[in-house]
Design an enzyme around this catalytic site. Structure first.
Site, mmCIF file in Angstrom:
data_model
loop_
_atom_site.group_PDB
_atom_site.id
_atom_site.type_symbol
_atom_site.label_atom_id
_atom_site.label_comp_id
_atom_site.label_asym_id
_atom_site.label_seq_id
_atom_site.Cartn_x
_atom_site.Cartn_y
_atom_site.Cartn_z
ATOM 1 C CB SER A 146 21.581 120.983 -65.889
ATOM 2 O OG SER A 146 20.885 122.037 -66.502
ATOM 3 C CG ASP A 305 22.746 125.447 -68.947
ATOM 4 O OD1 ASP A 305 22.991 125.365 -70.168
ATOM 5 O OD2 ASP A 305 21.972 124.668 -68.364
ATOM 6 C CG ASP A 307 23.655 121.068 -69.722
ATOM 7 O OD1 ASP A 307 23.330 122.262 -69.601
ATOM 8 O OD2 ASP A 307 22.907 120.131 -69.390
ATOM 9 C CG ASP A 309 20.173 122.248 -71.229
ATOM 10 O OD1 ASP A 309 20.731 123.105 -70.529
ATOM 11 O OD2 ASP A 309 19.589 121.254 -70.747
#
Length: 575
Positions: A146, A305, A307, A309
């Site tokens: 993340s 960010d 990834d 999400d």
């Protein structure tokens, strides 16, 4: 403890299962007792969301061996409790070792007779959630840490509904992962053999296309986008991550003509060279994007960010011309309020609509949901519990999920995915920007209008980092102290209700009346305060931190900020 550390170190240095590169890394730090202890004092914890840790050699690190071990446990669980024929979808982001960890995951599953659908390039978390449902998989894995610093990577596990695993699957998988104690029991196979046996299949553009179509179905006013698309200027940065392709594609296909990507942060970079911390919550991360926004006179500045999400945004204040930062609560509610109002106006709101948030999300969400008559649900911290509600609504034929958000910069419009979806959030914010610009408003102007109507809600977070073995003990002791002697007052705010989600009990300090939380057990303490304020204590599940979440309601921006500061000071005084 020292005996375990030495035993594990010797095992990794002498057993032929571990490659020479791994052994060389360990030999290079052998003289550093603290480093060796941190690498081996425990196994990297497979928590309710999966793995997350520093990349490196050792049992308490992310490496191909700990990834394989976790995957063997997942495979064992699927073989006992799922349908291995359905397979597992696997994606990854731009982090160091992400492609390698994804392939090791696929080959371990294949060696257990479980078909692996492996992404042919980096893809974001929401598309992983979409992909596993697209293929009808039993489970999914996304290799990502993340928004953590570059030294980290992680391993998120999803179940067949597309959400990260929740009870009973999370604890069941943890048990099976922990039961794998010998690395030599972990299976793997060669890529060419897995392909030949049709146990490894790469996926690509077909899923991208289907995901794009699902996103665009959420649009409410395509005519307004077409009308205003040439007037809206958007600056976007993917923070060197997986958001670039889906975000720029969906905005292009919707007709937005002026989308400027920050060139220095466009390409994947596992070292995140231009950033101290690849987190849209960090104002310093927007330095390059804001400079480009001023150059292009942008209406909105967006960052996802690594990834993709989470989404962070800045938007112009009409009065000052300055770019104003939005918290995750603010941007999520800007989207949520827009969707609820416009779906109500256009008659496109489904029957029995539902709005889902977490217990640490802004109380503004409840106020807006009540105005538009939506069923309002609060769940434990973690978007997986929001995803779980979508499944429960569908199984029970009770409600139709419309929108969900959590304070940590993540939301989901629609049900195409079951996790936070930054490309979808970007799309909805850009539609809203076009809609409001047609009325002569910026997104910041509209945020102030929402506050003026519902009240000036202000939230913040206090995170205290306590690394290592000693830190974990300190965090546990602090939670025990608050649990055993819960405060009855925070500065001028009285505790109206104390909730201990670990025991499942609630307490009214004034009357002594007890009740139940109605939510699953979790190591979380919640203090509901008077005057629409609250505070929540929760150890992080992925980092060596304890977090305190707080919220207040004021009569204006300055009043809310002042009250929030006072509440934060009161929490610090307790510590």
């Amino acid at each position: 403890m020292l005996e375990r550390v030495q035993k594990q170190l010797n095992y990794w240095l002498t057993d032929p299962y571990f490659d020479e590169k791994t052994k060389e890394e360990l030999r290079s730090v052998q003289g550093d007792e603290k480093e060796i202890e941190d690498r081996f004092y425990k196994d990297l914890a497979f928590g309710t969301g999966g793995l997350r840790g520093v990349i490196g050699a050792g049992t308490n690190r992310m490496n191909i061996y700990t990834v394989r071990k976790a995957t063997q446990g997942l495979a064992n669980y699927i073989l006992k409790n799922g349908d291995p024929k359905k397979g597992v979808a696997i994606s990854y982001d731009s982090r160091r070792m992400s492609p390698e960890f994804a392939k090791e995951t696929a080959l371990c599953l294949a060696a257990n007779g479980i078909k692996a659908y492996l992404s042919d390039t980096l893809r974001p978390v929401p598309e992983e959630s979409f992909a596993l449902r697209y293929f009808g998989c039993q489970a999914g894995v996304e290799i990502t840490a993340s928004h953590n610093p570059p030294a980290y990577n992680g391993y998120k596990v999803y179940w067949e509904d597309g959400a990260q695993v929740t009870p009973p699957h999370d604890t069941g998988i943890i048990a099976d992962v922990n039961a794998v104690t010998d690395y030599n029991d972990v299976r793997t196979m060669k890529e060419e053999d897995a392909k030949a046996q049709e146990l490894l299949v790469y996926f690509g553009s077909e899923v991208d296309d289907a995901y794009m179509e699902a996103l665009k179905k959420q649009i409410i006013h395509p005519d307004v986008i077409r009308e205003m698309a040439d007037d809206i200027r958007i600056v976007y940065t993917p923070f060197h991550g997986a958001g670039l392709v889906p975000v720029t594609r969906v905005l292009s296909e919707l007709g937005f003509k002026h989308v400027y990507v920050v060139p220095e942060q466009r390409d994947p970079d596992p070292d995140f060279t231009t950033l101290e911390y690849p987190n849209p919550e960090d104002p310093k991360a927007f330095k390059l994007a804001l400079a480009l926004a001023k150059e292009k006179d942008a209406d909105i500045v967006l960052a996802t960010d690594p990834d993709a999400d989470r989404l962070g945004i800045y938007a112009k204040d009409t009065k000052t011309g300055e770019y104003m930062a939005f918290t995750g609560n603010m941007s999520g509610m800007l989207i949520g309020e827009y969707i609820l109002r416009e779906r109500t106006k256009t008659g496109t709101m489904p029957e029995n609509p539902a709005f889902v948030t977490t217990i640490v999300t802004t109380n503004l969400a409840k106020a807006v949901a009540e105005k538009y008559g939506l069923h309002y649900v609060e769940v434990l911290t973690g978007f997986k519990y929001i995803g779980e509600q979508i499944r429960l609504f569908e199984e029970q034929h009770s409600y139709n999920y419309v929108f969900g958000l959590e304070e940590s910069y993540g939301c989901l419009p629609g049900t195409h995915a079951r996790d936070k979806d930054a490309p979808a959030a970007v799309m909805m914010l850009c539609e809203a920007a076009a809609f409001y610009k047609k009325q002569g408003l910026t997104l910041w102007d509209q945020m102030l209008r929402i506050y003026e109507e519902y009240g000036y809600y202000k939230e913040s977070q206090l995170a205290i980092t306590m690394p290592g073995m000693d830190g974990a003990k300190q965090i546990a002791a602090l939670m025990d102290k608050l649990r055993a002697n819960p405060p009855k007052q925070f500065a001028d705010w009285k505790v109206v209700q104390f909730r201990d989600y670990e025991t499942g009990k609630t307490l009214d300090p004034a009357s002594g009346a007890e009740g139940t939380t109605g939510l699953p057990k979790s190591n979380v303490l919640y203090f509901e305060l008077d005057k629409d304020a609250w505070c929540c204590a929760r150890p992080s599940g992925t980092e060596p931190k304890i977090k305190f979440y707080m919220g207040v309601k004021g009569t204006g921006l300055e009043d809310a900020a002042k009250k929030n500061e006072e509440l934060t000071d009161a929490v610090k005084a307790l510590l």
